[in-house]
Enzyme design. Sequence first.
Site, short mmCIF file in Angstrom:
data_model
loop_
_atom_site.label_atom_id
_atom_site.label_comp_id
_atom_site.label_asym_id
_atom_site.label_seq_id
_atom_site.Cartn_x
_atom_site.Cartn_y
_atom_site.Cartn_z
N TYR A 1 0.84 -1.20 0.00
CA TYR A 1 0.00 0.00 0.00
C TYR A 1 0.88 1.25 0.00
O TYR A 1 0.67 2.18 -0.79
CB TYR A 1 -0.89 -0.05 1.25
CG TYR A 1 -1.79 1.14 1.47
CD1 TYR A 1 -2.80 1.46 0.58
CD2 TYR A 1 -1.65 1.93 2.62
CE1 TYR A 1 -3.63 2.54 0.82
CE2 TYR A 1 -2.48 3.00 2.86
CZ TYR A 1 -3.48 3.30 1.95
OH TYR A 1 -4.31 4.37 2.19
N LYS B 1 1.52 4.33 -2.72
CA LYS B 1 1.34 5.75 -2.38
C LYS B 1 2.55 6.57 -2.82
O LYS B 1 2.40 7.65 -3.38
CB LYS B 1 1.07 5.93 -0.88
CG LYS B 1 -0.30 5.40 -0.43
CD LYS B 1 -1.44 6.01 -1.22
CE LYS B 1 -2.82 5.60 -0.76
NZ LYS B 1 -3.90 6.02 -1.68
N1 SER Z 1 -5.99 4.30 7.22
C1 SER Z 1 -5.06 3.73 6.30
C2 SER Z 1 -4.70 2.34 6.65
O1 SER Z 1 -4.68 2.04 7.82
C3 SER Z 1 -3.82 4.57 6.22
O2 SER Z 1 -3.86 5.31 5.06
O3 SER Z 1 -4.38 1.58 5.79
#
Ligand code: SER
Length: 315
Positions: A142, A146
């Site tokens: 993730y 980003k």
């Molecule tokens: N709230 C998100 C997550 O915990 C962080 O961008 O993946």
Amino acid sequence: MKKILVIGSAGQIGTELVLELRNKYGNENVIAGINRTMPSDEVRNSGPMETVNAMNIDEIENVVKKYEIDSIFHLASLLSAVGEQKPDLAWSVNMGGLKNILDLAKKYNIKVFWPSSIACFGPTTPRENTPQKTILEPNTMYGVTKVAGELMCNYYFNKFDVDVRSLRYPGIISYKTLPGGGTTDYAIDIFFKAIKGEEYVCFLNENSTLPMMYMPDAIKATIDIMEADKEKIKIRTSYNLAAVSFSPNEIYNEIVKYMPDFKIKYIPDFRQKIADSWPKSIDDSSARQDWNWKHAFNLSKMTEDMLFNLKKILK
Ligand code: SER
């Protein structure tokens, strides 16, 4: 912004963003883009809705042409915890979707909002008061999407003059629609258990301090940055954004003030490693200086409001 498309309208942020944009810009001017999940009744019944899979550029282009879209909020994404379980899917959805939106933005001169996250940081980043410009070496897929996404936004701005704007969201706390598969989700789950009178088993340890924000602040920041004059937006990767920082123990202590019998226990799982790689607090002075960002909710105000609203919903 005259004709707006929100991609990810059934999601945690999309649900509330669509409603606020409809308040401000008129119901018929905000198109709720959905894919597999049905949005809330409030979203469904208050204005136009279209199926748009972010991975299908033709489908998005048809909606852009049909409504003469001039602004897109692209929120569809896999979050950190689920991204660790499905890294290939996280890469293709998060990056493929963004590339499609940026290509359409270039072709049709569309203004774009795309969220980055505190997940762009990693274990080598300074964890206290994390600066705007710092080391970006995340250890989650993730986070990788980003960082790559931020660079892609910056590239499309510099190369093709695409007016894309972005925020590094902290964990977002809300009660209307639940998040799916994030590491900061505990700070929402804890309220649901408290209201139901059940013990909460927390998947992070008691001292895992993370940057967080209440949804009304997140919605305000998202609309403020999109409404700011173009020359005020000096950062085209993504702005640091902050409101509060707290640990599971601190939010528990706040809830216990209202519900003295509430109990918590800590059984950290794989998400602990993700939390340990993220900052504890964020320096968002660039956002405050450049486009006048201000948050309104601290921990106690947020807790009071969450409990008040969830009691109404869950009773
Ligand atoms: N709230 C998100 C997550 O915990 C962080 O961008 O993946």
